[in-house]
Design a protein around this motif. Structure first.
Motif, PDB file in Angstrom:
ATOM      1  N   LEU A 275      37.169 -25.302  -4.679  1.00  0.00           N
ATOM      2  CA  LEU A 275      36.959 -26.125  -5.869  1.00  0.00           C
ATOM      3  C   LEU A 275      38.254 -26.781  -6.339  1.00  0.00           C
ATOM      4  CD1 LEU A 275      34.522 -23.978  -8.039  1.00  0.00           C
ATOM      5  CD2 LEU A 275      33.980 -25.681  -6.305  1.00  0.00           C
ATOM      6  N   ILE A 276      39.357 -26.045  -6.282  1.00  0.00           N
ATOM      7  CA  ILE A 276      40.600 -26.599  -6.834  1.00  0.00           C
ATOM      8  C   ILE A 276      41.248 -27.622  -5.912  1.00  0.00           C
ATOM      9  CG2 ILE A 276      41.040 -24.590  -8.295  1.00  0.00           C
ATOM     10  CD1 ILE A 276      43.188 -23.737  -6.304  1.00  0.00           C
ATOM     11  N   GLU A 277      40.651 -27.879  -4.753  1.00  0.00           N
ATOM     12  CA  GLU A 277      41.154 -28.939  -3.882  1.00  0.00           C
ATOM     13  C   GLU A 277      40.629 -30.304  -4.290  1.00  0.00           C
ATOM     14  OE1 GLU A 277      39.921 -27.741   0.000  1.00  0.00           O
ATOM     15  OE2 GLU A 277      41.461 -26.180   0.148  1.00  0.00           O
ATOM     16  N   HIS A 278      39.580 -30.348  -5.096  1.00  0.00           N
ATOM     17  CA  HIS A 278      38.989 -31.614  -5.521  1.00  0.00           C
ATOM     18  C   HIS A 278      39.979 -32.361  -6.427  1.00  0.00           C
ATOM     19  CE1 HIS A 278      36.259 -34.439  -7.448  1.00  0.00           C
ATOM     20  NE2 HIS A 278      35.405 -34.191  -6.451  1.00  0.00           N
ATOM     21  N   PRO A 279      40.172 -33.674  -6.207  1.00  0.00           N
ATOM     22  CA  PRO A 279      41.163 -34.438  -6.984  1.00  0.00           C
ATOM     23  C   PRO A 279      40.955 -34.378  -8.499  1.00  0.00           C
ATOM     24  CG  PRO A 279      40.357 -35.739  -5.142  1.00  0.00           C
ATOM     25  CD  PRO A 279      39.544 -34.481  -5.168  1.00  0.00           C
ATOM     26  N   GLU A 280      39.711 -34.404  -8.965  1.00  0.00           N
ATOM     27  CA  GLU A 280      39.461 -34.348 -10.409  1.00  0.00           C
ATOM     28  C   GLU A 280      39.823 -32.978 -10.980  1.00  0.00           C
ATOM     29  OE1 GLU A 280      35.811 -36.075 -11.938  1.00  0.00           O
ATOM     30  OE2 GLU A 280      35.595 -37.146 -10.032  1.00  0.00           O
ATOM     31  N   ILE A 281      39.584 -31.929 -10.228  1.00  0.00           N
ATOM     32  CA  ILE A 281      39.937 -30.577 -10.688  1.00  0.00           C
ATOM     33  C   ILE A 281      41.453 -30.415 -10.674  1.00  0.00           C
ATOM     34  CG2 ILE A 281      39.712 -28.110 -10.217  1.00  0.00           C
ATOM     35  CD1 ILE A 281      37.155 -29.351 -11.321  1.00  0.00           C
ATOM     36  N   VAL A 282      42.116 -30.959  -9.669  1.00  0.00           N
ATOM     37  CA  VAL A 282      43.588 -30.903  -9.622  1.00  0.00           C
ATOM     38  C   VAL A 282      44.163 -31.567 -10.870  1.00  0.00           C
ATOM     39  CG1 VAL A 282      45.631 -31.749  -8.409  1.00  0.00           C
ATOM     40  CG2 VAL A 282      43.738 -30.774  -7.118  1.00  0.00           C
ATOM     41  N   ARG A 283      43.631 -32.744 -11.202  1.00  0.00           N
ATOM     42  CA  ARG A 283      44.118 -33.468 -12.389  1.00  0.00           C
ATOM     43  C   ARG A 283      43.837 -32.671 -13.660  1.00  0.00           C
ATOM     44  NH1 ARG A 283      41.052 -38.446 -13.463  1.00  0.00           N
ATOM     45  NH2 ARG A 283      40.794 -37.876 -15.607  1.00  0.00           N
ATOM     46  N   PHE A 284      42.637 -32.090 -13.764  1.00  0.00           N
ATOM     47  CA  PHE A 284      42.277 -31.283 -14.932  1.00  0.00           C
ATOM     48  C   PHE A 284      43.211 -30.079 -15.066  1.00  0.00           C
ATOM     49  CE2 PHE A 284      40.044 -27.439 -16.353  1.00  0.00           C
ATOM     50  CZ  PHE A 284      39.832 -27.776 -17.683  1.00  0.00           C
ATOM     51  N   LEU A 285      43.457 -29.372 -13.961  1.00  0.00           N
ATOM     52  CA  LEU A 285      44.302 -28.175 -14.011  1.00  0.00           C
ATOM     53  C   LEU A 285      45.725 -28.516 -14.449  1.00  0.00           C
ATOM     54  CD1 LEU A 285      43.088 -26.243 -10.854  1.00  0.00           C
ATOM     55  CD2 LEU A 285      42.540 -25.775 -13.247  1.00  0.00           C
ATOM     56  N   GLY A 286      46.248 -29.651 -14.007  1.00  0.00           N
ATOM     57  CA  GLY A 286      47.571 -30.080 -14.451  1.00  0.00           C
ATOM     58  C   GLY A 286      47.604 -30.385 -15.937  1.00  0.00           C
ATOM     59  N   TRP A 287      46.525 -30.978 -16.436  1.00  0.00           N
ATOM     60  CA  TRP A 287      46.451 -31.360 -17.850  1.00  0.00           C
ATOM     61  C   TRP A 287      46.277 -30.141 -18.750  1.00  0.00           C
ATOM     62  CZ3 TRP A 287      41.933 -31.071 -20.987  1.00  0.00           C
ATOM     63  CH2 TRP A 287      42.059 -31.663 -22.243  1.00  0.00           C
ATOM     64  N   VAL A 288      45.433 -29.190 -18.355  1.00  0.00           N
ATOM     65  CA  VAL A 288      45.097 -28.056 -19.219  1.00  0.00           C
ATOM     66  C   VAL A 288      46.117 -26.921 -19.116  1.00  0.00           C
ATOM     67  CG1 VAL A 288      43.634 -26.644 -17.701  1.00  0.00           C
ATOM     68  CG2 VAL A 288      43.058 -26.875 -20.119  1.00  0.00           C
ATOM     69  N   ALA A 289      47.015 -26.974 -18.170  1.00  0.00           N
ATOM     70  CA  ALA A 289      47.925 -25.854 -17.895  1.00  0.00           C
ATOM     71  C   ALA A 289      48.722 -25.399 -19.114  1.00  0.00           C
ATOM     72  CB  ALA A 289      48.875 -26.214 -16.762  1.00  0.00           C
ATOM     73  N   GLU A 290      49.164 -26.303 -19.945  1.00  0.00           N
ATOM     74  CA  GLU A 290      50.012 -25.942 -21.087  1.00  0.00           C
ATOM     75  C   GLU A 290      49.245 -25.821 -22.401  1.00  0.00           C
ATOM     76  OE1 GLU A 290      53.197 -25.049 -20.717  1.00  0.00           O
ATOM     77  OE2 GLU A 290      52.846 -25.363 -18.573  1.00  0.00           O
ATOM     78  N   LYS A 291      47.928 -25.883 -22.348  1.00  0.00           N
ATOM     79  CA  LYS A 291      47.119 -25.795 -23.566  1.00  0.00           C
ATOM     80  C   LYS A 291      46.942 -24.337 -23.978  1.00  0.00           C
ATOM     81  CE  LYS A 291      46.057 -30.233 -23.437  1.00  0.00           C
ATOM     82  NZ  LYS A 291      47.208 -31.034 -23.345  1.00  0.00           N
ATOM     83  N   ALA A 292      46.633 -24.150 -25.250  1.00  0.00           N
ATOM     84  CA  ALA A 292      46.397 -22.804 -25.797  1.00  0.00           C
ATOM     85  C   ALA A 292      45.118 -22.214 -25.201  1.00  0.00           C
ATOM     86  CB  ALA A 292      46.268 -22.885 -27.319  1.00  0.00           C
ATOM     87  N   PRO A 293      45.002 -20.888 -25.172  1.00  0.00           N
ATOM     88  CA  PRO A 293      43.808 -20.262 -24.594  1.00  0.00           C
ATOM     89  C   PRO A 293      42.493 -20.721 -25.227  1.00  0.00           C
ATOM     90  CG  PRO A 293      45.502 -18.619 -24.877  1.00  0.00           C
ATOM     91  CD  PRO A 293      46.008 -19.885 -25.526  1.00  0.00           C
TER      92      PRO A 293
END
Length: 110
Positions: A80-98
């Protein structure tokens, strides 16, 4: 044994290592108060196992993938994390609060 030494030993016993905080199956960030139990393989496709995810992570998965695609992935996070949209999402959400939450786009037409 001196009183100071005894107090020091008592403090060491109280300082037991804390258990690691549970993390989200998709983004690996610590979970907050809002936790969804999610079927990586949809129940309609025979999935039984559940994993803990943030609500925003669940909505993102449901927006990007169809049930058939999720069934083909076999519940494998790495696929799942190989998908380009998920990669972009994971980069964006990485520094957000829980407990961070935001609206997600509706499921795209196929």
């Amino acid at each position: 044994m001196s009183k100071k030494r005894r107090q020091y030993l008592d403090l060491e016993e109280d300082a037991a290592p804390a258990a690691p905080a549970p993390t989200c199956w998709l983004c690996l960030r610590p979970l907050g108060e809002q936790v969804d139990r999610y079927h990586p393989v949809p129940k309609s496709r025979g999935g039984r196992a559940t994993v803990a995810v943030h609500p925003i992570c669940r909505r993102t998965i449901e927006t990007v993938f169809t049930n058939a695609e999720l069934a083909r992935s076999g519940g494998d996070r790495d696929k799942l994390i190989e998908h380009p949209e998920i990669v972009r999402f994971l980069g964006w959400v990485a520094e957000k609060a829980p407990d961070f939450d935001a609206p997600t786009a509706p499921r795209r037409k196929r």
